[in-house]
Design a protein around this motif. Structure first.
Motif, PDB file in Angstrom:
ATOM      1  N   VAL A   7       0.855  -1.189   0.000  1.00 22.42           N
ATOM      2  CA  VAL A   7       0.000   0.000   0.000  1.00 22.42           C
ATOM      3  C   VAL A   7       0.887   1.234   0.000  1.00 22.42           C
ATOM      4  CG1 VAL A   7      -1.783   1.280   1.217  1.00 22.42           C
ATOM      5  CG2 VAL A   7      -1.804  -1.227   1.246  1.00 22.42           C
ATOM      6  N   THR A   8       0.697   2.113  -0.961  1.00 23.25           N
ATOM      7  CA  THR A   8       1.475   3.342  -1.036  1.00 23.25           C
ATOM      8  C   THR A   8       1.017   4.319   0.045  1.00 23.25           C
ATOM      9  OG1 THR A   8       1.649   3.074  -3.423  1.00 23.25           O
ATOM     10  CG2 THR A   8       2.133   5.249  -2.516  1.00 23.25           C
ATOM     11  N   PRO A   9       1.948   4.887   0.842  1.00 20.88           N
ATOM     12  CA  PRO A   9       1.539   5.851   1.856  1.00 20.88           C
ATOM     13  C   PRO A   9       0.821   7.042   1.229  1.00 20.88           C
ATOM     14  CG  PRO A   9       3.840   5.186   2.135  1.00 20.88           C
ATOM     15  CD  PRO A   9       3.384   4.634   0.823  1.00 20.88           C
ATOM     16  N   LYS A  10      -0.121   7.601   1.982  1.00 19.38           N
ATOM     17  CA  LYS A  10      -0.873   8.735   1.458  1.00 19.38           C
ATOM     18  C   LYS A  10      -0.027   9.996   1.403  1.00 19.38           C
ATOM     19  CE  LYS A  10      -5.482   7.115   2.802  1.00 19.38           C
ATOM     20  NZ  LYS A  10      -6.713   7.440   3.552  1.00 19.38           N
ATOM     21  N   LYS A  11       0.945  10.120   2.295  1.00 23.49           N
ATOM     22  CA  LYS A  11       1.794  11.298   2.312  1.00 23.49           C
ATOM     23  C   LYS A  11       3.250  10.866   2.315  1.00 23.49           C
ATOM     24  CE  LYS A  11      -1.542  14.295   2.415  1.00 23.49           C
ATOM     25  NZ  LYS A  11      -1.789  15.200   1.263  1.00 23.49           N
ATOM     26  N   LEU A  12       4.027  11.448   1.409  1.00 23.66           N
ATOM     27  CA  LEU A  12       5.441  11.122   1.300  1.00 23.66           C
ATOM     28  C   LEU A  12       6.241  12.414   1.205  1.00 23.66           C
ATOM     29  CD1 LEU A  12       5.366   8.247  -1.345  1.00 23.66           C
ATOM     30  CD2 LEU A  12       5.753   7.996   1.111  1.00 23.66           C
ATOM     31  N   PRO A  13       7.480  12.419   1.706  1.00 23.85           N
ATOM     32  CA  PRO A  13       8.322  13.607   1.545  1.00 23.85           C
ATOM     33  C   PRO A  13       8.707  13.801   0.086  1.00 23.85           C
ATOM     34  CG  PRO A  13       9.573  11.806   2.528  1.00 23.85           C
ATOM     35  CD  PRO A  13       8.141  11.363   2.496  1.00 23.85           C
ATOM     36  N   VAL A  14       8.798  15.058  -0.328  1.00 21.70           N
ATOM     37  CA  VAL A  14       9.168  15.415  -1.696  1.00 21.70           C
ATOM     38  C   VAL A  14      10.581  15.978  -1.670  1.00 21.70           C
ATOM     39  CG1 VAL A  14       8.639  16.882  -3.676  1.00 21.70           C
ATOM     40  CG2 VAL A  14       6.780  15.865  -2.343  1.00 21.70           C
ATOM     41  N   PHE A  15      11.458  15.413  -2.496  1.00 23.61           N
ATOM     42  CA  PHE A  15      12.864  15.811  -2.508  1.00 23.61           C
ATOM     43  C   PHE A  15      13.137  16.674  -3.733  1.00 23.61           C
ATOM     44  CE2 PHE A  15      12.668  11.708  -0.313  1.00 23.61           C
ATOM     45  CZ  PHE A  15      13.234  12.057   0.905  1.00 23.61           C
ATOM     46  N   ASP A  89       8.551  35.050  -5.476  1.00 24.23           N
ATOM     47  CA  ASP A  89       7.467  34.166  -5.904  1.00 24.23           C
ATOM     48  C   ASP A  89       7.729  32.768  -5.362  1.00 24.23           C
ATOM     49  OD1 ASP A  89       6.306  36.256  -7.502  1.00 24.23           O
ATOM     50  OD2 ASP A  89       7.882  35.879  -8.981  1.00 24.23           O
ATOM     51  N   LYS A  90       6.790  31.880  -5.587  1.00 24.85           N
ATOM     52  CA  LYS A  90       6.949  30.508  -5.106  1.00 24.85           C
ATOM     53  C   LYS A  90       6.511  29.510  -6.174  1.00 24.85           C
ATOM     54  CE  LYS A  90       6.631  31.155  -0.097  1.00 24.85           C
ATOM     55  NZ  LYS A  90       5.939  30.754   1.155  1.00 24.85           N
ATOM     56  N   PHE A  91       7.285  28.444  -6.265  1.00 21.30           N
ATOM     57  CA  PHE A  91       6.905  27.295  -7.070  1.00 21.30           C
ATOM     58  C   PHE A  91       6.460  26.186  -6.126  1.00 21.30           C
ATOM     59  CE2 PHE A  91       9.671  29.560  -9.953  1.00 21.30           C
ATOM     60  CZ  PHE A  91       9.043  29.409 -11.180  1.00 21.30           C
ATOM     61  N   ARG A  92       5.426  25.477  -6.492  1.00 20.46           N
ATOM     62  CA  ARG A  92       4.962  24.334  -5.704  1.00 20.46           C
ATOM     63  C   ARG A  92       5.140  23.062  -6.528  1.00 20.46           C
ATOM     64  NH1 ARG A  92      -0.131  24.477  -1.894  1.00 20.46           N
ATOM     65  NH2 ARG A  92       1.547  25.468  -0.691  1.00 20.46           N
ATOM     66  N   ILE A  93       5.954  22.145  -5.993  1.00 21.33           N
ATOM     67  CA  ILE A  93       6.170  20.850  -6.618  1.00 21.33           C
ATOM     68  C   ILE A  93       5.207  19.865  -5.972  1.00 21.33           C
ATOM     69  CG2 ILE A  93       7.850  19.134  -7.289  1.00 21.33           C
ATOM     70  CD1 ILE A  93       8.506  22.000  -8.182  1.00 21.33           C
ATOM     71  N   THR A 100      -3.110   6.709 -10.340  1.00 23.95           N
ATOM     72  CA  THR A 100      -4.357   7.204  -9.753  1.00 23.95           C
ATOM     73  C   THR A 100      -4.390   8.717  -9.604  1.00 23.95           C
ATOM     74  OG1 THR A 100      -3.535   7.038  -7.479  1.00 23.95           O
ATOM     75  CG2 THR A 100      -4.531   5.059  -8.446  1.00 23.95           C
ATOM     76  N   LYS A 101      -3.203   9.376  -9.648  1.00 28.14           N
ATOM     77  CA  LYS A 101      -3.076  10.823  -9.492  1.00 28.14           C
ATOM     78  C   LYS A 101      -3.469  11.304  -8.091  1.00 28.14           C
ATOM     79  CE  LYS A 101      -3.686  11.874 -14.392  1.00 28.14           C
ATOM     80  NZ  LYS A 101      -4.416  12.688 -15.398  1.00 28.14           N
ATOM     81  N   GLN A 102      -3.443  10.408  -7.114  1.00 30.10           N
ATOM     82  CA  GLN A 102      -3.668  10.822  -5.727  1.00 30.10           C
ATOM     83  C   GLN A 102      -2.447  11.606  -5.249  1.00 30.10           C
ATOM     84  OE1 GLN A 102      -4.068   7.576  -2.991  1.00 30.10           O
ATOM     85  NE2 GLN A 102      -4.069   8.883  -1.184  1.00 30.10           N
ATOM     86  N   ILE A 103      -2.682  12.735  -4.589  1.00 28.08           N
ATOM     87  CA  ILE A 103      -1.580  13.586  -4.133  1.00 28.08           C
ATOM     88  C   ILE A 103      -0.821  12.883  -3.007  1.00 28.08           C
ATOM     89  CG2 ILE A 103      -0.971  15.791  -3.074  1.00 28.08           C
ATOM     90  CD1 ILE A 103      -3.378  17.023  -4.430  1.00 28.08           C
ATOM     91  N   LEU A 104       0.491  12.722  -3.218  1.00 28.25           N
ATOM     92  CA  LEU A 104       1.339  12.067  -2.224  1.00 28.25           C
ATOM     93  C   LEU A 104       2.097  13.058  -1.351  1.00 28.25           C
ATOM     94  CD1 LEU A 104       2.880   9.260  -4.475  1.00 28.25           C
ATOM     95  CD2 LEU A 104       0.977   9.048  -2.871  1.00 28.25           C
ATOM     96  N   GLY A 105       2.385  14.233  -1.882  1.00 31.01           N
ATOM     97  CA  GLY A 105       3.145  15.222  -1.109  1.00 31.01           C
ATOM     98  C   GLY A 105       3.392  16.465  -1.942  1.00 31.01           C
ATOM     99  N   LYS A 106       3.910  17.501  -1.298  1.00 37.88           N
ATOM    100  CA  LYS A 106       4.203  18.752  -1.993  1.00 37.88           C
ATOM    101  C   LYS A 106       5.376  19.444  -1.321  1.00 37.88           C
ATOM    102  CE  LYS A 106       0.738  21.205   0.763  1.00 37.88           C
ATOM    103  NZ  LYS A 106      -0.515  21.982   0.735  1.00 37.88           N
ATOM    104  N   ARG A 107       6.050  20.303  -2.078  1.00 45.71           N
ATOM    105  CA  ARG A 107       7.173  21.067  -1.555  1.00 45.71           C
ATOM    106  C   ARG A 107       7.203  22.409  -2.266  1.00 45.71           C
ATOM    107  NH1 ARG A 107      12.194  20.014   0.688  1.00 45.71           N
ATOM    108  NH2 ARG A 107      11.006  18.462   1.868  1.00 45.71           N
ATOM    109  N   ASP A 108       7.349  23.495  -1.508  1.00 41.58           N
ATOM    110  CA  ASP A 108       7.418  24.835  -2.064  1.00 41.58           C
ATOM    111  C   ASP A 108       8.875  25.265  -2.221  1.00 41.58           C
ATOM    112  OD1 ASP A 108       4.699  24.965  -2.150  1.00 41.58           O
ATOM    113  OD2 ASP A 108       4.468  26.175  -0.340  1.00 41.58           O
ATOM    114  N   VAL A 109       9.180  25.880  -3.363  1.00 41.46           N
ATOM    115  CA  VAL A 109      10.507  26.394  -3.659  1.00 41.46           C
ATOM    116  C   VAL A 109      10.392  27.896  -3.871  1.00 41.46           C
ATOM    117  CG1 VAL A 109      12.456  26.350  -5.252  1.00 41.46           C
ATOM    118  CG2 VAL A 109      11.263  24.220  -4.685  1.00 41.46           C
ATOM    119  N   GLU A 110      11.153  28.664  -3.111  1.00 40.44           N
ATOM    120  CA  GLU A 110      11.106  30.123  -3.202  1.00 40.44           C
ATOM    121  C   GLU A 110      11.940  30.605  -4.383  1.00 40.44           C
ATOM    122  OE1 GLU A 110      13.198  33.137  -0.439  1.00 40.44           O
ATOM    123  OE2 GLU A 110      11.210  32.862   0.446  1.00 40.44           O
TER     124      GLU A 110
END
Length: 212
Positions: A7-15, A89-93, A100-110
């Motif tokens: 089972v894939t975790p619902k939330k994962l860290p984004v590198f 500004d900010k970029f969101r990865i 399935t395109k279920q959101i696993l995680g996100k990270r903001d880059v300034e």
């Protein structure tokens, strides 16, 4: 016997590297930046890149798929570099499960725009392709000479990076917790979380070695 379902975790860290980017008005070589997205996991992930000011930037391939244990480079160009746009500004990865395109995680880059040029200590190792884009002036030749005189320090850094890479590869070759091995003691069985860290470090080391 019960079958084990992964089972894939619902939330994962984004590198993402780097975690912030700076565009300098008077330094054309900084008008194009590269964001590297890492997938240290054993399954493919999709990614999407969002921005708080999309009219200012051009992002090459703002969405796609990263294969397991791979990385991709995202090219970001600032198209409105004027003094009035010296803002942050900010970029969101955003990482999504495939397919399935279920959101696993996100990270903001300034993303910051500043006037002037970067200080010498702030400059990273230039991409070789950038030398073709720089004007042929005495200042550029001087910068190239200073970098050449620094080759000894670069070699030392390269050796350290190679050693770190060998250690990471050795760790990844060790069994994972829960695997049975008659030849390797249990205390050398690494957790999946620790192996993810080793994978991330190995990716960083690879970039350092390639850019030196």
């Amino acid at each position: 016997m019960q079958s084990q379902v992964s089972v894939t975790p619902k939330k994962l860290p984004v590198f993402v590297f780097p975690q912030s980017i700076t565009f300098y008005l008077d330094d054309q070589s900084t008008h194009k930046q590269i964001l590297t997205l890492y997938n240290p996991y054993d399954f493919p992930v999709k990614f999407k890149v969002f921005c708080t000011a999309p009219n200012k930037y051009v992002v090459v391939d703002p969405e796609g798929t990263i294969k397991p244990r791979c990385c991709v480079d995202i090219v970001v160009r600032h198209m409105a570099l004027t003094p009035i746009n010296c803002t942050i500004d900010k970029f969101r990865i955003q990482m999504l499960e495939h397919p399935t395109k279920q959101i696993l995680g996100k990270r903001d880059v300034e993303a910051k725009v500043v006037s002037g040029i970067p200080e010498p200590m702030e400059r990273g190792t230039p991409d070789p392709d950038l030398f073709q884009q720089l004007p042929h002036t005495g200042k550029n030749q001087q910068s190239y000479t200073l970098m050449a005189n620094d080759s000894t320090a670069n070699r030392d850094t390269n050796y350290v990076a190679l050693l770190a890479g060998i250690i990471c590869i050795a760790g990844l070759l060790l069994p994972t917790e829960g695997e049975k091995s008659n030849h390797i003691p249990d205390y050398l069985h690494l957790s999946m979380h620790f192996k993810m860290i080793l994978t991330y470090v190995l990716g960083m080391v690879t970039i350092i070695v390639l850019r030196l």
